[in-house]
Design a protein around this motif. Structure first.
Motif, PDB file in Angstrom:
ATOM      1  N   SER A   1      57.943 -17.145  40.656  1.00 40.95           N
ATOM      2  CA  SER A   1      56.641 -16.514  40.436  1.00 40.95           C
ATOM      3  C   SER A   1      56.521 -15.367  41.422  1.00 40.95           C
ATOM      4  CB  SER A   1      55.502 -17.501  40.669  1.00 40.95           C
ATOM      5  OG  SER A   1      55.575 -18.547  39.744  1.00 40.95           O
TER       6      SER A   1
ATOM      7  N   ARG B   1      54.044 -12.257  42.745  1.00 47.58           N
ATOM      8  CA  ARG B   1      52.679 -11.730  42.756  1.00 47.58           C
ATOM      9  C   ARG B   1      52.678 -10.436  43.539  1.00 47.58           C
ATOM     10  NH1 ARG B   1      48.433 -12.759  41.088  1.00 47.58           N
ATOM     11  NH2 ARG B   1      47.155 -14.541  41.112  1.00 47.58           N
TER      12      ARG B   1
ATOM     13  N   SER C   1      50.884 -10.776  38.150  1.00 45.00           N
ATOM     14  CA  SER C   1      51.759 -11.931  38.316  1.00 45.00           C
ATOM     15  C   SER C   1      52.869 -11.849  37.285  1.00 45.00           C
ATOM     16  CB  SER C   1      50.989 -13.232  38.116  1.00 45.00           C
ATOM     17  OG  SER C   1      50.075 -13.406  39.150  1.00 45.00           O
TER      18      SER C   1
END
Length: 89
Positions: free
Chosen positions: A74, A76, A81
């Motif tokens: 993930s 960010r 995102s």
């Protein structure tokens, strides 16, 4: 009996994933993340069960201490995102 269209009115969640490069992938452990933004980048790696195994700031991840397999990354950057699959060989 006629059913409805089944279409949900939802916001567009499509992310410009082609703007994010993770390389080399597959890798022996070191992954580099290239983003178009110069803002701070937060990274989180999870196993396939969804458990977070590593959190980092910046654009490099070292998974060499983890078992070979598939992981989810993930990314960010500011308000955006992104998700990428990592293959550790």
């Amino acid at each position: 009996m006629k059913s409805g269209t089944g279409v949900l009115d939802t916001p567009d969640f499509t992310l410009a994933e082609d703007e994010i490069a993770v390389y080399p992938n597959p890798s022996n452990g070191i992954f580099h993340v290239n983003t178009p933004e110069s803002a701070q980048v937060s990274l989180e790696v999870s196993d396939l069960a969804g458990r977070a195994i590593l959190r980092a700031e910046g654009q490099t991840i070292d998974l060499s201490a983890f078992p070979k397999g598939i992981y989810m990354l993930s990314i960010r950057t500011g308000q955006q995102s992104y998700a990428k699959k990592l293959i550790l060989k």
